[in-house]
Design a protein around this motif. Sequence first.
Motif, PDB file in Angstrom:
ATOM      1  N   UNK A   2      18.565  21.709  38.974  1.00  9.60           N
ATOM      2  CA  UNK A   2      17.555  22.249  38.069  1.00  9.60           C
ATOM      3  C   UNK A   2      17.566  23.776  38.084  1.00  9.60           C
ATOM      4  N   UNK A   3      17.852  24.352  39.246  1.00  7.90           N
ATOM      5  CA  UNK A   3      17.976  25.806  39.316  1.00  7.90           C
ATOM      6  C   UNK A   3      19.128  26.292  38.440  1.00  7.90           C
ATOM      7  N   UNK A   4      20.266  25.617  38.524  1.00  5.94           N
ATOM      8  CA  UNK A   4      21.405  25.979  37.674  1.00  5.94           C
ATOM      9  C   UNK A   4      21.043  25.864  36.194  1.00  5.94           C
ATOM     10  N   UNK A   5      20.320  24.806  35.862  1.00  6.69           N
ATOM     11  CA  UNK A   5      19.918  24.604  34.469  1.00  6.69           C
ATOM     12  C   UNK A   5      19.024  25.746  33.993  1.00  6.69           C
ATOM     13  N   UNK A   6      18.047  26.134  34.823  1.00  2.00           N
ATOM     14  CA  UNK A   6      17.127  27.192  34.432  1.00  2.00           C
ATOM     15  C   UNK A   6      17.844  28.533  34.303  1.00  2.00           C
ATOM     16  N   UNK A   7      18.760  28.819  35.212  1.00  3.97           N
ATOM     17  CA  UNK A   7      19.510  30.074  35.137  1.00  3.97           C
ATOM     18  C   UNK A   7      20.388  30.084  33.890  1.00  3.97           C
ATOM     19  N   UNK A   8      21.004  28.948  33.599  1.00  2.00           N
ATOM     20  CA  UNK A   8      21.858  28.808  32.416  1.00  2.00           C
ATOM     21  C   UNK A   8      21.085  29.135  31.135  1.00  2.00           C
ATOM     22  N   UNK A   9      19.899  28.556  30.992  1.00  5.11           N
ATOM     23  CA  UNK A   9      19.096  28.828  29.811  1.00  5.11           C
ATOM     24  C   UNK A   9      18.424  30.187  29.845  1.00  5.11           C
ATOM     25  N   UNK A  10      17.993  30.606  31.051  1.00 10.65           N
ATOM     26  CA  UNK A  10      17.298  31.877  31.179  1.00 10.65           C
ATOM     27  C   UNK A  10      18.173  33.053  30.772  1.00 10.65           C
ATOM     28  N   UNK A  11      19.470  32.965  31.007  1.00  7.17           N
ATOM     29  CA  UNK A  11      20.357  34.064  30.643  1.00  7.17           C
ATOM     30  C   UNK A  11      20.262  34.392  29.158  1.00  7.17           C
ATOM     31  N   UNK A  12      20.159  33.362  28.337  1.00  8.27           N
ATOM     32  CA  UNK A  12      20.040  33.586  26.893  1.00  8.27           C
ATOM     33  C   UNK A  12      18.703  34.234  26.567  1.00  8.27           C
ATOM     34  N   UNK A  13      17.619  33.666  27.097  1.00  9.72           N
ATOM     35  CA  UNK A  13      16.302  34.216  26.823  1.00  9.72           C
ATOM     36  C   UNK A  13      16.132  35.621  27.368  1.00  9.72           C
ATOM     37  N   UNK A  14      16.644  35.854  28.559  1.00 10.70           N
ATOM     38  CA  UNK A  14      16.519  37.164  29.188  1.00 10.70           C
ATOM     39  C   UNK A  14      17.301  38.216  28.411  1.00 10.70           C
ATOM     40  N   UNK A  15      18.464  37.831  27.906  1.00 15.69           N
ATOM     41  CA  UNK A  15      19.265  38.760  27.114  1.00 15.69           C
ATOM     42  C   UNK A  15      18.526  39.155  25.840  1.00 15.69           C
ATOM     43  N   UNK A  16      17.896  38.193  25.184  1.00 21.83           N
ATOM     44  CA  UNK A  16      17.111  38.492  23.984  1.00 21.83           C
ATOM     45  C   UNK A  16      15.934  39.411  24.322  1.00 21.83           C
ATOM     46  N   UNK A  17      15.299  39.147  25.455  1.00 22.73           N
ATOM     47  CA  UNK A  17      14.186  39.992  25.874  1.00 22.73           C
ATOM     48  C   UNK A  17      14.609  41.422  26.128  1.00 22.73           C
ATOM     49  N   UNK A  18      15.780  41.589  26.760  1.00 19.11           N
ATOM     50  CA  UNK A  18      16.270  42.940  27.031  1.00 19.11           C
ATOM     51  C   UNK A  18      16.701  43.653  25.749  1.00 19.11           C
ATOM     52  N   UNK A  19      17.128  42.890  24.742  1.00 21.09           N
ATOM     53  CA  UNK A  19      17.383  43.501  23.443  1.00 21.09           C
ATOM     54  C   UNK A  19      16.090  44.083  22.892  1.00 21.09           C
ATOM     55  N   UNK A  20      15.005  43.329  23.034  1.00 20.78           N
ATOM     56  CA  UNK A  20      13.708  43.833  22.612  1.00 20.78           C
ATOM     57  C   UNK A  20      13.307  45.081  23.377  1.00 20.78           C
ATOM     58  N   UNK A  21      13.533  45.086  24.688  1.00 22.95           N
ATOM     59  CA  UNK A  21      13.215  46.266  25.507  1.00 22.95           C
ATOM     60  C   UNK A  21      13.980  47.489  25.017  1.00 22.95           C
ATOM     61  N   UNK A  22      15.255  47.284  24.674  1.00 29.36           N
ATOM     62  CA  UNK A  22      16.076  48.414  24.238  1.00 29.36           C
ATOM     63  C   UNK A  22      15.607  48.961  22.894  1.00 29.36           C
ATOM     64  N   UNK A  23      15.054  48.102  22.046  1.00 30.75           N
ATOM     65  CA  UNK A  23      14.608  48.550  20.727  1.00 30.75           C
ATOM     66  C   UNK A  23      13.281  49.303  20.785  1.00 30.75           C
ATOM     67  N   UNK A  24      12.417  48.935  21.740  1.00 27.75           N
ATOM     68  CA  UNK A  24      11.129  49.636  21.850  1.00 27.75           C
ATOM     69  C   UNK A  24      11.162  50.707  22.933  1.00 27.75           C
ATOM     70  N   UNK A  25      12.270  50.812  23.655  1.00 27.30           N
ATOM     71  CA  UNK A  25      12.489  51.893  24.634  1.00 27.30           C
ATOM     72  C   UNK A  25      11.398  51.943  25.703  1.00 27.30           C
TER      73      UNK A  25
END
Length: 292
Positions: A128-151
């Motif tokens: 389950x940890x592997x599953x969460x990390x696998x999916x979290x990478x996508x969500x976290x990447x999208x979140x960091x895109x948002x961080x970069x846009x609002x600086x």
Amino acid sequence: MLEALIPYIRPPEKLIADLPVIGPLKLQVFGPLVAAGVILGYHRCLHYAKKKNVDEFLVRDLMFWVLVTGFVISHWVSVLFYFPEDVAANPLVLIMIWNGLSSVGGFFGATVGFAWYLRKQKQPYLVYLDMMVYGMLVGFTMGRLGCSLVHDHPGSVVDASHFLAVGPWPNGEYKFDLGLLEFMFLVPLTLYIHLGFNWVKARPGLLSGIVLMLYSPYRFLLDGMRQSDARYLGLTPAHYATIVLFAAGIYLVFVRKPSPEDFVWAKDSDRIAAEQAAKAAKAEGKPEPAAT
């Protein structure tokens, strides 16, 4: 002197309401990107569960609790450890979940919900940890895109000629944008894990260990560029967290050996077979098989 190749552009935002006590509610590009990341990450987790034959219903409940505890504790860590003066000025900021999130706090909060639910269901942790990390990478990447846009994660001041300089910021300086730097790292890491790493056949825990080992040193480096965050003995809270995460990655990859219990997770095929047997018994007028 060359100007920064990456201009500082602030996307427009819309004030939805200015509520008493709570304060202004704004629609920003960050929120929709985080929401899209959560949805995409959720579906990638389900994809992982299907390929690994993990009980889909159990996975859906697990992700609910992980998201709830992850977002709540992420906010608490953000305001308590990074902006304690905001809490002193207005304690109600603790319930304003939309007003500030900490990625490290999110990891910790998700771990709390994750461990509580799986212990309650008597399930092994690693698949389950592997599953969460696998999916979290996508969500976290999208979140960091948002961080970069609002600086919202300014880093060290640099010369405008630096190829990663962003600017000019409102005060006229040129800086690293730590959200952008993390996004640039997460994109190839996510692509590798999803497309280059044979996660279907990997032993439980290996995917998580690899991600922790690769991500933690880079995040440690980025936190050294922070300027305004609170520090404790010279380090930010994320510094201490990444040290722990890196040690956990080393343990999962090089130290921990697989055990038979790691593979005894709730199988989706077993759930489907039990449902079909129950339907067949009901159709024939027989007592339904006892749940196992």
